[in-house]
Structures are given as structure tokens and as C-alpha cells.
Design a protein around this motif. Structure first.
Motif, PDB file in Angstrom:
ATOM      1  N   HIS A  54       6.434  -6.305  -9.875  1.00  0.00           N
ATOM      2  CA  HIS A  54       5.864  -5.022  -9.467  1.00  0.00           C
ATOM      3  C   HIS A  54       6.783  -4.152  -8.613  1.00  0.00           C
ATOM      4  CE1 HIS A  54       2.082  -6.400 -11.075  1.00  0.00           C
ATOM      5  NE2 HIS A  54       2.150  -7.488 -10.325  1.00  0.00           N
ATOM      6  N   ARG A  55       7.851  -4.702  -8.072  1.00  0.00           N
ATOM      7  CA  ARG A  55       8.682  -3.955  -7.135  1.00  0.00           C
ATOM      8  C   ARG A  55       9.195  -2.649  -7.721  1.00  0.00           C
ATOM      9  NH1 ARG A  55      13.579  -2.729  -5.803  1.00  0.00           N
ATOM     10  NH2 ARG A  55      14.207  -2.530  -3.653  1.00  0.00           N
ATOM     11  N   GLU A  56       9.837  -2.700  -8.880  1.00  0.00           N
ATOM     12  CA  GLU A  56      10.413  -1.491  -9.470  1.00  0.00           C
ATOM     13  C   GLU A  56       9.348  -0.446  -9.782  1.00  0.00           C
ATOM     14  OE1 GLU A  56      13.370   0.056  -9.795  1.00  0.00           O
ATOM     15  OE2 GLU A  56      13.954  -1.601  -8.496  1.00  0.00           O
ATOM     16  N   GLY A  57       8.211  -0.890 -10.282  1.00  0.00           N
ATOM     17  CA  GLY A  57       7.124   0.044 -10.566  1.00  0.00           C
ATOM     18  C   GLY A  57       6.603   0.713  -9.301  1.00  0.00           C
ATOM     19  N   LEU A  58       6.475  -0.076  -8.224  1.00  0.00           N
ATOM     20  CA  LEU A  58       6.007   0.470  -6.957  1.00  0.00           C
ATOM     21  C   LEU A  58       7.020   1.448  -6.363  1.00  0.00           C
ATOM     22  CD1 LEU A  58       4.540  -2.797  -5.393  1.00  0.00           C
ATOM     23  CD2 LEU A  58       3.226  -0.789  -6.140  1.00  0.00           C
ATOM     24  N   VAL A  59       8.309   1.083  -6.432  1.00  0.00           N
ATOM     25  CA  VAL A  59       9.354   1.969  -5.907  1.00  0.00           C
ATOM     26  C   VAL A  59       9.372   3.275  -6.701  1.00  0.00           C
ATOM     27  CG1 VAL A  59      11.848   2.277  -5.595  1.00  0.00           C
ATOM     28  CG2 VAL A  59      10.780   0.123  -4.932  1.00  0.00           C
ATOM     29  N   SER A  60       9.296   3.184  -8.005  1.00  0.00           N
ATOM     30  CA  SER A  60       9.285   4.369  -8.854  1.00  0.00           C
ATOM     31  C   SER A  60       8.084   5.259  -8.539  1.00  0.00           C
ATOM     32  CB  SER A  60       9.276   3.956 -10.320  1.00  0.00           C
ATOM     33  OG  SER A  60       9.189   5.076 -11.149  1.00  0.00           O
ATOM     34  N   TYR A  61       6.934   4.655  -8.368  1.00  0.00           N
ATOM     35  CA  TYR A  61       5.695   5.372  -8.043  1.00  0.00           C
ATOM     36  C   TYR A  61       5.839   6.114  -6.707  1.00  0.00           C
ATOM     37  CZ  TYR A  61       0.675   5.830  -6.929  1.00  0.00           C
ATOM     38  OH  TYR A  61      -0.566   6.279  -6.580  1.00  0.00           O
ATOM     39  N   ALA A  62       6.321   5.410  -5.691  1.00  0.00           N
ATOM     40  CA  ALA A  62       6.489   6.028  -4.368  1.00  0.00           C
ATOM     41  C   ALA A  62       7.565   7.101  -4.398  1.00  0.00           C
ATOM     42  CB  ALA A  62       6.822   4.950  -3.332  1.00  0.00           C
ATOM     43  N   GLU A  63       8.634   6.848  -5.150  1.00  0.00           N
ATOM     44  CA  GLU A  63       9.727   7.824  -5.224  1.00  0.00           C
ATOM     45  C   GLU A  63       9.264   9.129  -5.869  1.00  0.00           C
ATOM     46  OE1 GLU A  63      14.374   8.146  -6.743  1.00  0.00           O
ATOM     47  OE2 GLU A  63      13.124   6.472  -7.408  1.00  0.00           O
ATOM     48  N   LYS A  64       8.408   9.037  -6.873  1.00  0.00           N
ATOM     49  CA  LYS A  64       7.892  10.241  -7.521  1.00  0.00           C
ATOM     50  C   LYS A  64       7.090  11.079  -6.537  1.00  0.00           C
ATOM     51  CE  LYS A  64       7.825   8.415 -12.167  1.00  0.00           C
ATOM     52  NZ  LYS A  64       7.019   7.805 -13.217  1.00  0.00           N
ATOM     53  N   MET A  65       6.383  10.437  -5.636  1.00  0.00           N
ATOM     54  CA  MET A  65       5.580  11.175  -4.661  1.00  0.00           C
ATOM     55  C   MET A  65       6.415  11.707  -3.507  1.00  0.00           C
ATOM     56  SD  MET A  65       1.975   9.138  -4.450  1.00  0.00           S
ATOM     57  CE  MET A  65       2.625   7.484  -4.282  1.00  0.00           C
ATOM     58  N   LEU A  66       7.468  10.968  -3.130  1.00  0.00           N
ATOM     59  CA  LEU A  66       8.244  11.324  -1.947  1.00  0.00           C
ATOM     60  C   LEU A  66       9.541  12.070  -2.260  1.00  0.00           C
ATOM     61  CD1 LEU A  66       7.837   7.949  -0.068  1.00  0.00           C
ATOM     62  CD2 LEU A  66       6.858  10.135   0.624  1.00  0.00           C
ATOM     63  N   GLY A  67      10.104  11.824  -3.431  1.00  0.00           N
ATOM     64  CA  GLY A  67      11.376  12.437  -3.771  1.00  0.00           C
ATOM     65  C   GLY A  67      12.561  11.815  -3.052  1.00  0.00           C
ATOM     66  N   ASP A  68      12.398  10.612  -2.534  1.00  0.00           N
ATOM     67  CA  ASP A  68      13.460   9.949  -1.772  1.00  0.00           C
ATOM     68  C   ASP A  68      13.394   8.448  -2.059  1.00  0.00           C
ATOM     69  OD1 ASP A  68      15.080   8.738   0.151  1.00  0.00           O
ATOM     70  OD2 ASP A  68      14.356   9.968   1.799  1.00  0.00           O
ATOM     71  N   ARG A  69      14.415   7.933  -2.739  1.00  0.00           N
ATOM     72  CA  ARG A  69      14.398   6.520  -3.130  1.00  0.00           C
ATOM     73  C   ARG A  69      14.439   5.582  -1.928  1.00  0.00           C
ATOM     74  NH1 ARG A  69      14.106   3.424  -7.661  1.00  0.00           N
ATOM     75  NH2 ARG A  69      15.047   1.389  -7.433  1.00  0.00           N
ATOM     76  N   TRP A 127      -4.268  -3.212  -6.412  1.00  0.00           N
ATOM     77  CA  TRP A 127      -4.290  -3.314  -4.959  1.00  0.00           C
ATOM     78  C   TRP A 127      -2.963  -2.847  -4.388  1.00  0.00           C
ATOM     79  CZ3 TRP A 127      -1.706  -5.654  -0.949  1.00  0.00           C
ATOM     80  CH2 TRP A 127      -2.374  -5.732   0.273  1.00  0.00           C
ATOM     81  N   LEU A 128      -1.854  -3.300  -4.987  1.00  0.00           N
ATOM     82  CA  LEU A 128      -0.517  -2.916  -4.513  1.00  0.00           C
ATOM     83  C   LEU A 128      -0.290  -1.409  -4.633  1.00  0.00           C
ATOM     84  CD1 LEU A 128       1.510  -5.837  -6.116  1.00  0.00           C
ATOM     85  CD2 LEU A 128       1.084  -5.492  -3.671  1.00  0.00           C
ATOM     86  N   PHE A 129      -0.679  -0.835  -5.755  1.00  0.00           N
ATOM     87  CA  PHE A 129      -0.485   0.601  -5.948  1.00  0.00           C
ATOM     88  C   PHE A 129      -1.369   1.416  -5.002  1.00  0.00           C
ATOM     89  CE2 PHE A 129       1.911  -0.650  -9.591  1.00  0.00           C
ATOM     90  CZ  PHE A 129       2.799   0.391  -9.797  1.00  0.00           C
ATOM     91  N   THR A 130      -2.563   0.925  -4.730  1.00  0.00           N
ATOM     92  CA  THR A 130      -3.442   1.619  -3.785  1.00  0.00           C
ATOM     93  C   THR A 130      -2.843   1.592  -2.391  1.00  0.00           C
ATOM     94  OG1 THR A 130      -5.387   1.074  -5.103  1.00  0.00           O
ATOM     95  CG2 THR A 130      -5.767   1.644  -2.792  1.00  0.00           C
ATOM     96  N   VAL A 131      -2.340   0.438  -1.971  1.00  0.00           N
ATOM     97  CA  VAL A 131      -1.719   0.325  -0.647  1.00  0.00           C
ATOM     98  C   VAL A 131      -0.490   1.225  -0.577  1.00  0.00           C
ATOM     99  CG1 VAL A 131      -0.497  -1.237   0.923  1.00  0.00           C
ATOM    100  CG2 VAL A 131      -2.631  -1.969  -0.165  1.00  0.00           C
ATOM    101  N   THR A 132       0.323   1.224  -1.624  1.00  0.00           N
ATOM    102  CA  THR A 132       1.519   2.077  -1.648  1.00  0.00           C
ATOM    103  C   THR A 132       1.120   3.543  -1.536  1.00  0.00           C
ATOM    104  OG1 THR A 132       2.718   0.460  -2.976  1.00  0.00           O
ATOM    105  CG2 THR A 132       3.558   2.712  -2.992  1.00  0.00           C
ATOM    106  N   ARG A 133       0.120   3.963  -2.306  1.00  0.00           N
ATOM    107  CA  ARG A 133      -0.329   5.358  -2.257  1.00  0.00           C
ATOM    108  C   ARG A 133      -0.815   5.718  -0.853  1.00  0.00           C
ATOM    109  NH1 ARG A 133      -5.262   5.594  -4.793  1.00  0.00           N
ATOM    110  NH2 ARG A 133      -6.192   5.792  -2.760  1.00  0.00           N
ATOM    111  N   ASN A 134      -1.579   4.834  -0.230  1.00  0.00           N
ATOM    112  CA  ASN A 134      -2.079   5.100   1.122  1.00  0.00           C
ATOM    113  C   ASN A 134      -0.951   5.182   2.137  1.00  0.00           C
ATOM    114  OD1 ASN A 134      -4.683   5.190   0.149  1.00  0.00           O
ATOM    115  ND2 ASN A 134      -5.135   3.062   0.675  1.00  0.00           N
ATOM    116  N   LEU A 135       0.054   4.336   1.988  1.00  0.00           N
ATOM    117  CA  LEU A 135       1.206   4.386   2.902  1.00  0.00           C
ATOM    118  C   LEU A 135       1.987   5.690   2.728  1.00  0.00           C
ATOM    119  CD1 LEU A 135       2.448   0.690   2.677  1.00  0.00           C
ATOM    120  CD2 LEU A 135       1.485   1.824   4.689  1.00  0.00           C
TER     121      LEU A 135
END
Length: 172
Positions: free
Chosen positions: A21-36, A67-75
Motif C-alpha cells: 500500500h505504500r506507493e498507492g498511499l504516497v501517490s494519493y497524498a501527493e496528488k492532494m498536496l503537490g509535494d512528494r 482504513w489506511l486511505f481514510t487516515v491518510t486523507r485525514n492527515l
């Protein structure tokens, strides 16, 4: 995940989370933040929270991935809402043209504005950029630059007075 969460230990679950899940989570967060780099920090915090809530993850009826994606989105949302996320670095480059102007207007504005801004001290330039180009209030500018609001006002006044004498010497 290949195995159900209840059939693995906590350490195995975290290893599986990182692999799958790491790469998917990083990609998801990066799309929202614009910063890898920031996205990787957010995912690291997600994994820490997974470790702290491992019992909940092992006994969950739902998907570990959701659960992981929800936590990532909330963070990410928490990060964006924090005041530090809205602040700019003090060493901000002031030589970009003003946003919003199109085509030749942007070039003209840059050619006229840049030399005028370089006649000011870095402190005065920073105040004008924050107030006029970034559309910030005096209070916001003071918070970003770490100076009192009165200092921002006086720098703005002195900078505008100096620019008036350069642009229209007869006004001086």
C-alpha cells in the motif's frame, strides 16, 4: 492483501502494508498536496498510526486499505488546515510576474514591475509582494514575515512613497 488480517501478526501486517500500500498511499497524498516529500511524511505518520492501532486493524471487519486511505486523507486535511501550511518561505523569489495577467500583459507587467521592485529593500519588497501580489492582509503579512503589523504598515508606506518618486518624480 493476500492473507486475511486476523491470520497475521502485527509486524507481518505492517510489512504487508508497506509492500502493498505504500506507493498507492504516497501517490494519493501527493496528488492532494503537490509535494512528494510531504506526502511521504504523511504516509509515514499513517503507518505509525497503523502500528498504534494494530489491534483494531487485526480485528477489523472492513478493508485495511480503506482504513489506511481514510487516515491518510485525514492527515492531509489536518496538514492543510494548520497555519504553517499557509505560510511561505521568507526567501520567496519576488521576480515572478503577477498571476492573472494573460500573454503580453504578463510580459509587460513583469518588465515594468521587476525593475521597480528591485529598487526597494528586500523587506519592503516582501511586504508589497505579500500584500499586492498574494492578496494578503497586513495581519497575515505580519504573521508570515514575523514582524509586527505596524512594521508592515510602515514598510508598505515607505515602499509606495519610494515607488511614486521613481515612477512620477514630479509627485515627490
Amino acid at each position: 492483501m493476500a492473507t486475511p488480517p486476523t491470520a497475521v501478526s502485527g509486524a507481518e501486517l505492517l510489512g504487508t502494508i508497506m509492500r502493498e500500500h505504500r506507493e498507492g498511499l504516497v501517490s494519493y497524498a501527493e496528488k492532494m498536496l503537490g509535494d512528494r516529500g510531504l506526502a511521504e511524511d504523511i504516509v509515514q505518520e499513517t503507518v505509525i498510526r497503523a502500528w498504534r492501532n494494530i489491534d483494531r486493524l487485526l480485528g477489523t471487519d472492513g478493508s485495511v486499505r480503506s482504513w489506511l486511505f481514510t487516515v491518510t486523507r485525514n492527515l492531509v486535511i489536518d496538514w492543510v488546515r494548520k497555519p504553517h501550511a499557509r505560510r511561505e518561505v521568507v526567501g520567496y523569489a519576488h521576480n515572478e510576474p503577477a498571476y492573472g495577467a494573460e500573454g503580453t500583459e504578463a510580459v509587460h507587467d513583469a518588465l515594468v514591475t521587476r525593475p521597480l521592485l528591485h529598487r526597494l529593500s528586500p523587506e519592503q519588497r516582501a511586504v508589497l509582494v505579500h500584500i499586492y501580489f498574494c492578496d494578503r492582509t497586513i495581519q497575515e503579512t505580519a504573521g508570515i514575515l514575523g514582524v509586527p503589523a505596524g512594521t508592515v504598515k510602515s514598510r508598505q508606506h515607505n515602499a509606495l512613497r519610494k515607488l511614486r518618486t521613481v515612477v512620477r518624480p514630479e509627485a515627490a
